[in-house]
Design a protein around this motif. Structure first.
Motif, PDB file in Angstrom:
ATOM      1  N   SER A 115      10.662  -1.359  21.091  1.00  0.00           N
ATOM      2  CA  SER A 115       9.653  -2.124  21.297  1.00  0.00           C
ATOM      3  C   SER A 115       9.431  -3.311  20.380  1.00  0.00           C
ATOM      4  CB  SER A 115       8.278  -1.020  20.879  1.00  0.00           C
ATOM      5  OG  SER A 115       8.199  -0.909  19.269  1.00  0.00           O
ATOM      6  N   CYS A 116       8.517  -4.239  20.710  1.00  0.00           N
ATOM      7  CA  CYS A 116       8.706  -5.602  19.917  1.00  0.00           C
ATOM      8  C   CYS A 116       7.321  -6.272  19.822  1.00  0.00           C
ATOM      9  CB  CYS A 116       9.874  -6.469  20.435  1.00  0.00           C
ATOM     10  SG  CYS A 116       9.270  -7.174  21.967  1.00  0.00           S
ATOM     11  N   ASP A 117       7.011  -7.010  19.076  1.00  0.00           N
ATOM     12  CA  ASP A 117       5.767  -7.617  18.895  1.00  0.00           C
ATOM     13  C   ASP A 117       6.270  -9.313  18.419  1.00  0.00           C
ATOM     14  OD1 ASP A 117       3.831  -9.155  17.821  1.00  0.00           O
ATOM     15  OD2 ASP A 117       2.946  -7.144  16.717  1.00  0.00           O
ATOM     16  N   TYR A 118       6.052 -10.146  19.364  1.00  0.00           N
ATOM     17  CA  TYR A 118       6.691 -11.385  19.400  1.00  0.00           C
ATOM     18  C   TYR A 118       5.336 -12.509  19.441  1.00  0.00           C
ATOM     19  CZ  TYR A 118      11.439 -11.001  19.439  1.00  0.00           C
ATOM     20  OH  TYR A 118      12.973 -10.560  19.304  1.00  0.00           O
ATOM     21  N   ARG A 125       0.179 -12.600  21.103  1.00  0.00           N
ATOM     22  CA  ARG A 125       1.327 -11.608  20.688  1.00  0.00           C
ATOM     23  C   ARG A 125       2.031 -10.920  22.142  1.00  0.00           C
ATOM     24  NH1 ARG A 125      -1.784  -7.690  18.457  1.00  0.00           N
ATOM     25  NH2 ARG A 125       0.235  -6.648  17.635  1.00  0.00           N
ATOM     26  N   SER A 150      -2.681  -3.260  16.882  1.00  0.00           N
ATOM     27  CA  SER A 150      -1.325  -3.235  16.472  1.00  0.00           C
ATOM     28  C   SER A 150      -0.190  -2.628  17.387  1.00  0.00           C
ATOM     29  CB  SER A 150      -1.271  -2.665  14.992  1.00  0.00           C
ATOM     30  OG  SER A 150      -1.317  -1.415  15.105  1.00  0.00           O
ATOM     31  N   LEU A 151       0.982  -3.185  17.273  1.00  0.00           N
ATOM     32  CA  LEU A 151       1.998  -2.690  17.918  1.00  0.00           C
ATOM     33  C   LEU A 151       1.939  -1.242  17.652  1.00  0.00           C
ATOM     34  CD1 LEU A 151       4.731  -3.112  19.461  1.00  0.00           C
ATOM     35  CD2 LEU A 151       6.083  -3.146  17.240  1.00  0.00           C
ATOM     36  N   HIS A 152       1.788  -0.493  16.510  1.00  0.00           N
ATOM     37  CA  HIS A 152       1.883   0.902  16.175  1.00  0.00           C
ATOM     38  C   HIS A 152       0.914   1.635  16.825  1.00  0.00           C
ATOM     39  CE1 HIS A 152       2.544   4.256  13.853  1.00  0.00           C
ATOM     40  NE2 HIS A 152       1.326   4.614  13.587  1.00  0.00           N
ATOM     41  N   GLU A 156       1.770   1.695  21.044  1.00  0.00           N
ATOM     42  CA  GLU A 156       2.775   2.823  21.115  1.00  0.00           C
ATOM     43  C   GLU A 156       2.334   4.097  20.704  1.00  0.00           C
ATOM     44  OE1 GLU A 156       6.481   1.161  19.296  1.00  0.00           O
ATOM     45  OE2 GLU A 156       7.032   3.215  19.235  1.00  0.00           O
TER      46      GLU A 156
END
Ligand SMILES: Nc1nc2c(ncn2[C@@H]2O[C@H](COP(=O)(O)OP(=O)(O)O)[C@@H](O)[C@H]2O)c(=O)[nH]1
Ligand SMILES: [Mg+2]
Lengths: 253, 448
Positions: B215-218, B232, B253-255, B258
């Motif tokens: 996974s990613c957060d760009y 994002r 948030s990414l977390h 996910e």
């Protein structure tokens, strides 16, 4: 928390043991490491059921030190041979089977490695917060070809002190394969380990040797995380401690 | 000037000609040549002309373009078999600029205060730029970098995927979501498809360059929609090569996405996703579309939604034995790119200058109209050739070409364009009806 000696909680080098084969084949695909999507996990037959325990691991270190390469190495992806700045946050999942020494119970550790580019972290505030949120372990990286990065380790570690001390901390020296250009001596490493009581792992070079190259680090992570959880579980029944923020202590590493 | 079959990309400050980076061909152009390339452009500017392109006798090409009055990009291609067309080089410059904006934001690039600092910052764009230069996707029939239409896959059962994506995106506090299967857009939310096509393509490229990453957060700036405020891009690898992306603001948030959303929304669709991945191995079109065996390759563009789909038949070898040996898939995609370029630069010229969409979706702060205009300049020097149609009041709607490798037919309707390559065995007089039938076979069965 101090690191436990290797092999005290889990079976050391279990991957070499024939009885581990059924488990390790689950993380392989055509002789290479299997890549798992988020909707996937190793599936064991009923008589070999193993629980999965999840941990978040943050990889810390300055730009170019080898964070992205380490994540790829541990997850078994293609290691980039160019240095491309990581322009955000990336996570990789690593499944790693482990046998507990005392109970002979087998567990799948699921490490989620968090890698964040240094520049992105500087420019966008939410990155660091996000990486630190509920983190279970931190790998502090330095490169054997860059003495400055080694010097900086203590700094880095003091920046990431967690008052509750529920974070496993390990140090990893990358590019150990470039020993011809090494900038960091053995005696410096030994001294560092004595003073900080944090173990230092060496990585670099080919991963064609199978699990041997990554097993010591992954086992150490598993062992220390499990140990940390056990300690916490046994202390959880005690009366609650004063809030860590109240004590306002400084930790000097 | 350069070795055959190579491309080099240069970036300089527009005002003073200080080199900022060069990418591409391993053998760098000597500094003096770079200086001259810059000098000749400046000389033109001094005379009130814009030098935009030139070609040498041996097939090398140079293309210049200044962005934001601030940075100049120059693309140089060596001659040779794989020499890039001028259209492709122009697209390359435009895509490169968009990459730079995507990563760094326009402000950073438009107001150069400290050249050394900018040089350092630009390094973070190399991964994406190199990805464009590698032309890695070409042998799998990716066309978006050239056509500026999103490379799509038409799934056999889009309904359930679309529903899940819509609700997943909404749960992530976003309106912009997209599911990529082997790098192609399988389904996307309406808003995602209304991003500028170049943005859709770059976001796909970015998501596809994360091999192995879970996974990613760009942080991303949208070159047209939001060049100064970062959003994002969150990507999640559901299964290897099945990636879901959402474009978010500061939260969630990414977390959180996910751990709380990915599993609950997508787990029930694992088998459907596996089905898509299998389909993608064979074709971007669902099995319900059957193509004539003598079609080598095709590209269908939906002009309204700026989406495209490619297919190449006879992947399964059911062709009659008398059929001539077929060129490799990579060669067929290459020919298709050539034919596309041929057609849009000569006949379907309205496609050539991609105007910005009427509705640039802006997730947060809409860019002021003034900045909007300057970020997508459809400047006059964009036109590549003297128009075939100059002096004619009509627009060609069909064109064909016969080569010693294949026959090509181009067809456009208000809604679609078709670029078709067939075997030489198809009689030339039949091409038109083959093309018409093929287009309706593709669009009729899929609603593409
Ligand atoms: N020889 C060798 N090179 C390495 C090693 N780790 C990283 N590198 C190289 O060092 C450069 C930077 O690595 P990268 O992981 O991208 O750094 P990051 O900025 O910390 O993510 C890349 O060119 C890698 O190929 C290693 O263990 N051995
Ligand atoms: Mg990195």
């Amino acid at each position: 928390m101090e690191a436990v000696p290797p092999g005290s909680v889990i079976v050391a080098d279990w991957y070499r043991n024939p009885d581990s084969r059924d488990f390790f084949t689950k993380i392989l695909h055509k002789k290479k490491r299997r890549v798992f999507g988020l909707l996937e996990a190793p599936v064991m037959p009923p008589h070999l059921k193993a629980d999965t325990v999840r941990y978040k691991v943050f990889i810390s270190g300055k730009s170019g030190v080898g964070k992205t390469a380490l994540a790829a190495r541990l997850a078994g992806h293609q290691i980039p041979n160019m240095h491309y700045e990581t322009t955000g946050m990336e996570t990789s999942i690593v499944f790693w089977p482990v046998k507990l020494k005392e109970s002979s119970r087998v567990l799948f550790f699921q490490f989620q490695l968090w890698d964040c580019g240094e520049n992105a972290m500087r420019r966008f505030d939410h990155m660091l917060t996000s990486c630190k949120e509920q983190v279970d372990a931190i790998l502090f990286l330095f490169s054997f070809t860059d003495h400055g990065s080694f010097k900086d380790i203590s700094n880095q570690m003091s920046r990431f002190t967690d008052p509750s001390d529920r974070v496993v901390r390990l140090v990893v020296g990358t590019k150990f394969d470039l020993f011809m250009h090494t900038d960091v001596t053995e005696s410096e490493i030994t001294r560092f380990q004595e003073v900080s009581r944090v173990p230092v792992f060496r990585v670099g070079g080919d991963v064609s040797e199978g699990f041997g190259e990554i097993a010591p680090l992954l086992n150490a992570l598993a062992e220390n995380l499990w140990h940390q959880d056990c300690i916490h579980a046994s202390s959880a029944s005690l009366p609650p401690q004063p809030h860590p923020e109240d004590t306002n202590r400084e930790v000097i590493v | 000037m350069l070795q055959a079959d190579t491309v080099q990309l240069l970036c300089l400050t527009a005002a003073s000609g200080v080199p900022l980076f060069s990418r591409g061909s391993s053998k760098q152009l000597p500094f003096s040549v770079i200086g001259s390339l810059n000098g000749v452009h400046m000389f033109g500017a001094g005379q009130g002309t814009v030098l935009s392109s030139c070609e040498t006798e041996r097939g090398s090409r140079v293309v210049w373009r200044v962005f934001q009055d601030s940075l100049m990009l120059i693309a140089v291609s060596g001659g040779g078999n794989k020499a890039l067309s001028e259209l492709h080089l122009r697209r390359l410059l435009e895509n490169t600029w968009n990459c730079m904006v995507l990563v760094l934001g326009r402000d950073e690039l438009a107001n150069v205060r400290n050249v050394e600092r900018l040089k350092r910052e630009l390094r973070s764009c190399y991964r994406l730029i190199d990805r464009l230069l590698e032309r890695g996707g070409e042998d799998q029939g990716f066309m978006g970098d050239l056509t500026h239409c999103a490379d799509c896959l038409v799934p056999a059962q889009p309904g359930i995927l679309q529903e899940t994506l819509d609700s997943f995106t909404q749960a992530a506090d976003s309106e912009f979501g997209c599911l990529l299967i082997r790098g192609r857009v399988a389904v996307a939310t309406d808003k995602w498809l209304r991003l500028a096509p170049q943005e859709v393509i770059l976001l796909s490229t970015l998501a596809n360059s994360l091999s192995g990453v879970t996974s990613c957060d760009y942080p991303v700036f949208l070159p047209q929609g939001s060049p100064t405020v970062a959003h994002r891009l969150l990507c999640f690898q559901l299964l290897p090569s099945a990636v879901v992306c959402v474009l978010c603001g500061p939260s969630p948030s990414l977390h959180r996405v996910e751990s709380e959303l990915v599993g609950s929304f997508w787990s029930p669709l694992v088998e459907t996703l596996r089905g898509c991945l299998e389909q993608a191995e064979r074709s971007s079109l669902p099995p319900s579309v059957s193509l004539r065996w003598d079609i080598q390759a095709l590209l269908v563009i939906n002009r309204e939604t700026r989406r495209s789909v490619v297919a190449s038949s006879r992947a399964s070898s059911q062709n009659p034995s008398e059929a001539p040996p077929l060129s490799s898939p990579a060669r067929r995609w290459e020919l298709l790119r050539h034919f596309y370029t041929f057609a849009v630069t000569r006949y379907f010229t309205s496609e050539e200058v991609t105007t910005s969409p009427t509705l640039p979706a802006t997730p947060a702060t809409p860019a002021a109209p003034a900045t909007q205009a300057s970020s997508t300049p459809a400047t006059p020097h964009e036109s590549l050739h003297e128009d075939f149609s100059k002096g004619f009041t009509h627009q060609p709607t069909q064109c064909y070409l016969v080569t010693d490798e294949c026959k090509c037919y181009g067809l456009q309707t208000p809604q679609h364009q078709l670029y078709l390559l067939t075997d030489l065995s198809v009689p030339t007089f039949a091409l038109r009806s083959v093309a018409t039938l093929t287009l309706s076979a593709v669009t009729g069965a899929t609603g593409f």
